[in-house]
Design an enzyme around this catalytic site. Structure first.
Site, PDB file in Angstrom:
ATOM      1  N   TYR A   5       0.821  -1.222   0.000  1.00 37.50           N
ATOM      2  CA  TYR A   5       0.000   0.000   0.000  1.00 37.50           C
ATOM      3  C   TYR A   5       0.852   1.268   0.000  1.00 37.50           C
ATOM      4  CZ  TYR A   5      -4.051  -2.974   1.040  1.00 37.50           C
ATOM      5  OH  TYR A   5      -5.033  -3.931   0.990  1.00 37.50           O
ATOM      6  N   LYS A  31       3.361 -15.579   1.712  1.00 39.67           N
ATOM      7  CA  LYS A  31       3.237 -16.268   0.419  1.00 39.67           C
ATOM      8  C   LYS A  31       4.670 -16.513  -0.028  1.00 39.67           C
ATOM      9  CE  LYS A  31       0.657 -17.744  -3.002  1.00 39.67           C
ATOM     10  NZ  LYS A  31      -0.213 -18.921  -2.886  1.00 39.67           N
ATOM     11  N   ASP A  56      -3.281 -18.180   1.059  1.00 37.13           N
ATOM     12  CA  ASP A  56      -4.459 -18.831   0.476  1.00 37.13           C
ATOM     13  C   ASP A  56      -4.986 -19.916   1.419  1.00 37.13           C
ATOM     14  OD1 ASP A  56      -1.975 -19.914  -0.093  1.00 37.13           O
ATOM     15  OD2 ASP A  56      -2.577 -20.827  -1.987  1.00 37.13           O
ATOM     16  N   ASP A  85      -5.274  -6.934   5.647  1.00 40.41           N
ATOM     17  CA  ASP A  85      -6.490  -6.199   5.292  1.00 40.41           C
ATOM     18  C   ASP A  85      -7.615  -7.189   4.979  1.00 40.41           C
ATOM     19  OD1 ASP A  85      -8.231  -4.248   4.537  1.00 40.41           O
ATOM     20  OD2 ASP A  85      -7.140  -3.609   2.749  1.00 40.41           O
ATOM     21  N   ASP A 131     -10.781  -8.788   7.805  1.00 41.91           N
ATOM     22  CA  ASP A 131     -12.208  -8.638   7.494  1.00 41.91           C
ATOM     23  C   ASP A 131     -12.888 -10.002   7.450  1.00 41.91           C
ATOM     24  OD1 ASP A 131     -12.336  -5.937   7.437  1.00 41.91           O
ATOM     25  OD2 ASP A 131     -12.944  -5.755   5.339  1.00 41.91           O
TER      26      ASP A 131
END
Ligand code: NAD
Length: 359
Positions: free
Chosen positions: A141, A191, A223, A247, A251
């Protein structure tokens, strides 16, 4: 010296829920004889209307001086069309970056009384208690270079996922310390099979782990973590991950609990000074109607007591008071089910105060 909390009610339901959290704070001060003072300032759309800025200098100065910040919510349709740099969310982003709040703590706790609100089977989620620790000020980001360019006659968009060793080390340290005070299990999500940046992430987490021998550390690809969160979420205690993965996973984990009105969060700096806020937004559709659920704001206050003021006893008492009102069957509209008693925002806050003082 007394400790200072800055209240930033903001917009929409922000002022309503902050009022209830403040009532609970006053009850906690009374019960535990705490030496805490409060101040209030403008932020978001309310600040823009009054001063032309979503984060006025005066608010930033007060935020810097305070020991902790209790934030309501910001935004609403009224400010959706104003110049981007003046929009309410800019106020919150600037506050986070100016205060160096790099560690985002997102608990996903499911009170047994609300197990039916989850979309998962009650036996899979009942009693769920996960803490996701997300790095908040680095990663893709914020990485450079970033942008759009023309290449071979077409547009190309690009971003950079970058973490330095010191950035990984400081967030890992926070996560290990939290794991130590809870179930002593830490899962680091990466990852590393594809991204070099997360290969470094994994190496540094393993290095930090040497200082916390009593914490069991594991690693999971993002994943798989997304799958495991819906398959068997109770296997997790503390999860640490970077900005992008955090992020999404925070959620996902939060939604396991079924109600956005119940979810607190914290963003901490290196000294554990923090900004505490509900995960939800300003809910303009129900603002000003005494319909909002104040429990996420009240549980954010509990987090403030635990993490910034190191008063786990006060935090636990507030959380017990919340559980007690749920046990009494009191519900705001968002968590209402047949057979329970529907109450407004203020009555919910009053019930928590009563439960807190009754002990
Ligand atoms: P939202 O979280 O405000 O609302 C989503 C839905 O959940 C709405 O139906 C709302 O009524 C309900 N809801 C939310 N909180 C509730 C509560 N405490 N009690 C009962 N019901 C609740 O998200 P949105 O509608 O996407 O956004 C509304 C505004 O909030 C936008 O301007 C957005 O930019 C802003 N926003 C602010 C923050 C923040 O302040 N940190 C976060 C997200 C969105």
């Amino acid at each position: 010296m007394s400790q200072q909390i800055l209240l930033l009610p903001g917009d929409g339901i922000g002022p309503e829920i902050t009022t209830e959290a403040e009532k609970v704070l006053n009850a906690a001060i009374e019960r535990f004889d705490l030496d805490i003072t409060t101040d209030t300032a403008l932020v978001g759309g309310a600040a823009y209307d009054a001063t032309g800025e979503p984060l006025p200098e005066e608010t930033l100065a007060k935020a810097k001086a305070a020991d902790a910040i209790l934030f309501g919510a910001i935004g609403g349709p009224k400010w959706d069309t104003i110049e981007r740099s003046k929009r309410p969310e800019r106020g919150l982003l600037k506050l986070r970056s100016s205060l160096g709040l790099f560690a985002n703590l997102r608990p996903a706790i499911l009170f047994p009384q609300l197990a039916s609100a989850s979309s998962l089977k009650p036996e899979i989620v009942s009693g769920l208690d996960i803490l996701i620790v997300r790095e908040l000020t680095g990663g893709i980001y914020f990485g450079e270079p970033r942008g759009l360019r023309e290449e071979n006659g077409e547009r190309v968009g690009f971003n950079t996922m970058v973490y330095s060793e010191s950035e990984i080390r400081r967030i890992a340290k926070v996560a290990f310390e939290l794991a130590q005070t809870r179930g002593k299990k830490l899962c680091s999500v990466d990852k590393a099979n594809v991204l070099e940046v997360t290969e470094l992430w994994k190496e540094v987490v393993n290095d930090v782990a040497k200082d916390y021998p009593e914490v069991e550390v594991s690693h999971m690809y993002v994943d798989n973590a997304a799958m495991q969160l819906v398959r068997a979420p109770k296997q997790f205690d503390v999860v640490v991950t970077g900005n992008l993965f955090g992020d999404i996973l925070s959620d996902e984990a939060a939604m396991l609990t079924g109600s956005i009105g119940m979810l607190p969060s914290a963003s901490l700096d290196v000294n554990r000074k923090g900004l505490y806020e509900p995960c939800h937004g300003s809910a303009p559709d129900i603002a000003g109607q005494n319909l909002a659920n104040p429990l996420a704001a009240i549980l954010s206050l509990a987090m403030l007591m635990r993490y910034s003021f190191e008063r786990a006893d006060v935090a636990q008492a507030i959380e017990d008071a919340v559980e007690s009102v749920l046990e009494q069957g009191l519900r705001t509209g968002d968590i209402y089910t047949e057979g329970t008693t529907k109450v407004g925002c203020d009555a919910m806050g009053d019930a928590v105060v009563k439960a807190l003082l009754a002990k």
